[in-house]
Enzyme design. Structure first.
Site, PDB file in Angstrom:
ATOM      1  CB  SER A  13      82.697  10.407  22.705  1.00  0.00           C
ATOM      2  OG  SER A  13      82.345  11.367  23.659  1.00  0.00           O
TER       3      SER A  13
ATOM      4  CG  HIS B 250      84.407   9.101  27.643  1.00  0.00           C
ATOM      5  ND1 HIS B 250      83.095   8.805  27.392  1.00  0.00           N
ATOM      6  CD2 HIS B 250      84.770   9.996  26.688  1.00  0.00           C
ATOM      7  CE1 HIS B 250      82.672   9.499  26.348  1.00  0.00           C
ATOM      8  NE2 HIS B 250      83.683  10.218  25.897  1.00  0.00           N
TER       9      HIS B 250
ATOM     10  CG  ASP C  46      82.065   7.222  30.114  1.00  0.00           C
ATOM     11  OD1 ASP C  46      82.409   8.352  30.502  1.00  0.00           O
ATOM     12  OD2 ASP C  46      81.897   6.933  28.918  1.00  0.00           O
TER      13      ASP C  46
END
Length: 680
Positions: free
Chosen positions: A503, A622, A590
């Site tokens: 991320s 994600h 995602d």
């Protein structure tokens, strides 16, 4: 403190256990190579919850190869437990009991799309016909809708208050959900940009938080159809109602409004706006973490502060004495209160340290008896695990950066290969405790640095806001100067430095190899933004409450100046400078960091004939939740890092993992660019 910042934080789920692996030989002094399965495979048991009456214990354990919910009598052994769910597509990662103990409630999305529905199972029911578990009911039954759980009222245990964004994808309307019938009753249509609702001790809707178009947060009294403002914080400040006081009129509010740098708890009267100090950090080091309030007495129990390690200021002396009793029996471990019975007599406690994965205990406040329930990872040996220590170093502008350093056990802290491991968020922080990734890398021979770079939460408003507009710049310096610190200390071999993260940590990985191309010798970027303009244009509609704040912390794509800044901060624009071996990992579904972010950087490197490895899981979002995907990713990444930095790695893997790795490995030549946007 409830974090009002939207997070891109990585949610790498734990992987399921597979068959055993062979171990490679160990150099003299190092512990044996720890099997990936022991670190990233499914915990033996995790996530235990007491039923409200204390008669039953629920927990998560694999069933048919996937994590599911189980239930047993509290006094029964774990081998007498019965499975309650049989979801074989995705692990059940979170659940809770209804207030009356009649149902177990859990949420699930589809292949990582984060459109969660709520499911209920009755543990008193016999297995459904032809099934090994009772029937689970989808209470919400919606497609393309993200369900929020807002309140589980004690006064009406057959009810949940939920938020649904089926009418407006950006904002959730408030509904009352009947757990028996699944009937949904509209309570309030959200046409006022409300991002949070607060109920009092009588489960009456009393307060709301409005996200204004300028990024400020406004707290409102809910009085019938009327809502009246009583407290406001700017885009650079934070505030969160933590709960009502015993009088059911005042509220405990966490805030860093005005001249405050560190967030503290104040006692505030919503009717008048008058506030009085309640609790700030007595050491004046960190923000308040939150306040725990007894649901039985409605009195505060403790206020927490997450410093180098967890600290608490106790408000309930009886609880404090009980906690001291437990602490004496578990020396060296950090203890976290968890599930409890409605009468608050029985508590489940979690205890861990850097070298001790979580162990669960049952504590009886009446008899003062502490009983071990289970270890999450009993096959891991503390003697093989590496300790975690706090270090601090100065960044490029002199700002002090706190970080956690995990050194490989059995090796001298000299001239080691290093992995910089930036956290996700970025509006989050790393903390002390058992960290599977840090242990994994340290066991392979790497020194692991986990920096709480500027923009990390918990260190005050000034530290947080110091990251505004500094993606790829001073925030990146905070990592670069961490490498310099390790080199200056003689710990790091400057020719064997890697970076890995997910991320925001993935973005920092790409920024590291793009903006400081001579610094790193290997990089693994997981669900990583590569182009900040396309990232912001594609954020989910339900992040609307935090959109303006994201613009303030990054840059505003609605202005020419902002677009230019985003271009400068985007690793994609400097892809031609990358000369570090790179692995990119992505989930196809995602909703936060779209697949296009990975495709773009992979295509840019491919087009200049630069080698890049690409893993793309078609059934993930994600971060990876499916165990086989997770194990394939870690098997590939440790081999990749070892090839560049000369650490150890585990060569073998089960056939299913090897097959899955082949399936999710993408030839960069096949990547085609398609960008999805939700432009506002």
């Amino acid at each position: 403190m409830k974090n009002t910042l939207l997070r891109l934080g990585l949610m790498l789920a734990l992987a399921a256990p597979q068959t055993g692996f062979a171990q490679t030989a160990k150099p003299s002094g190092q512990p044996p190579i720890i099997d990936r399965e022991l670190l990233f495979g499914d915990p033996d048991i995790s996530g235990a919850q007491l039923s409200p009456d204390g008669k039953f214990l629920s927990f998560i354990r694999p069933f048919n190869g996937t994590r599911n919910i189980w239930v047993k009598g509290l006094s029964e052994p774990f081998d007498k437990a019965r499975p309650m769910t049989n979801d074989q597509a995705r692990p059940v990662r979170s659940y809770f009991w209804s207030r009356d103990g009649k149902y177990l409630l859990y949420s699930q999305d589809k292949a990582g799309d984060e459109n969660f529905n709520i499911y209920a199972v009755n543990p008193a029911e016999a297995p459904a016909a032809g099934q090994p578990v009772p029937a689970a009911r989808d209470l919400t039954g919606l497609k393309g809708v993200r369900v929020q759980i807002l309140n589980a009222p004690l006064t009406d245990p057959n009810t949940l208050y939920i938020g649904l964004n089926d009418r407006d994808k950006a904002w959730h309307d408030l509904y009352k959900l009947n757990l028996t019938t699944g009937e949904k009753t509209l309570v309030r249509q959200n046409t006022d940009r409300i991002g949070d609702w607060t109920f009092d001790w009588k489960d009456q809707l009393r307060l709301a938080a409005r996200s204004n178009p300028d990024g400020s947060t406004e707290w409102l009294r809910v009085e019938g159809e009327k809502m009246t403002p009583f407290y406001k914080t700017t885009i650079d400040e934070q505030s969160a109602v933590e709960g009502f006081a015993k009088d059911n009129q005042h509220v405990y509010l966490a805030t860093n409004k005005g001249a405050r740098n560190l967030a503290e708890i104040v006692l505030l009267d919503p009717a008048t706006g008058q506030e009085q100090p309640y609790q700030a950090d007595p050491l004046k080091r960190v923000d308040v973490g939150g306040i725990t309030i007894s649901e039985k007495t409605h009195e505060p129990v403790f206020v927490s502060f997450e410093d180098d390690r967890m600290r608490r200021v106790w408000k309930d002396k009886a609880f404090e004495q009980d906690f001291a009793t437990v602490s004496r029996q578990l020396p060296g471990l950090d203890i976290y209160p968890g599930s409890h019975t409605t009468d608050e007599r029985l508590w489940l406690l979690a205890a861990n340290s850097a070298t001790q994965p979580t162990v669960a205990y049952l504590f009886d406040r009446q008899t003062k008896q502490l009983t071990k329930q289970y270890e999450t990872r009993p096959k891991l040996k503390a003697a093989d695990l590496a300790d975690m220590k706090v270090v601090r170093y100065k960044s490029s502008d002199g700002l002090e950066i706190p970080a956690y350093l995990t050194l490989p056990k059995g090796l001298a802290a000299k001239n080691l290969p290093v992995i910089i491991l930036p956290h996700g968020g970025p509006w989050a922080r790393d903390s002390y405790g058992f960290n599977a990734m840090a242990q994994f890398l340290a066991n392979r021979g790497y020194a692991v640095l986990s920096p709480n770079f500027r923009a990390s939460t918990g260190y005050g408003k000034q530290f947080l806001n110091a990251g505004n507009g500094e993606w790829g710049r001073k925030m990146q310096d905070d990592l670069t100067w961490g490498v310099k610190y390790l080199v200056a200390q003689g710990i790091a071999d400057p020719k064997r430095v890697g970076i890995m993260g997910g991320s925001y940590g993935g973005y920092a990985t790409l920024a590291g190899v793009a903006f400081t191309p001579d610094l790193y010798n290997a990089a693994v970027a997981i669900v990583a933004p590569s182009n900040l303009t396309t990232l912001l244009n594609a954020i989910p509609p339900y992040w609307e409450a935090g959109r303006k704040q994201m613009y303030a912390r990054m840059a505003d794509p609605g202005t020419a100046e902002g677009r230019a800044a985003l271009d400068r901060m985007s690793p994609l624009g400097s892809a031609n400078k990358i000369k570090t071996p790179l692995m990119v990992v992505q989930g196809a579904n995602d909703p936060r960091v779209n697949k296009a972010e990975a495709d773009q950087i992979v295509a840019a490197l491919r087009d200049r004939n630069y080698p890049v490895q690409y893993l793309l899981a078609p059934d993930e979002g994600h971060g990876f939740a499916r165990p086989v995907n997770n194990m394939a990713m870690f098997a590939a990444s440790e081999k990749f890092l070892a090839s560049q930095l000369h650490g150890r790695y585990q060569e073998s893997m089960p056939p299913a993992v090897a097959q899955r790795l082949k399936e999710i490995t993408v030839d960069p030549k096949t990547v085609q660019l398609v960008t999805k946007t939700n432009v506002k």
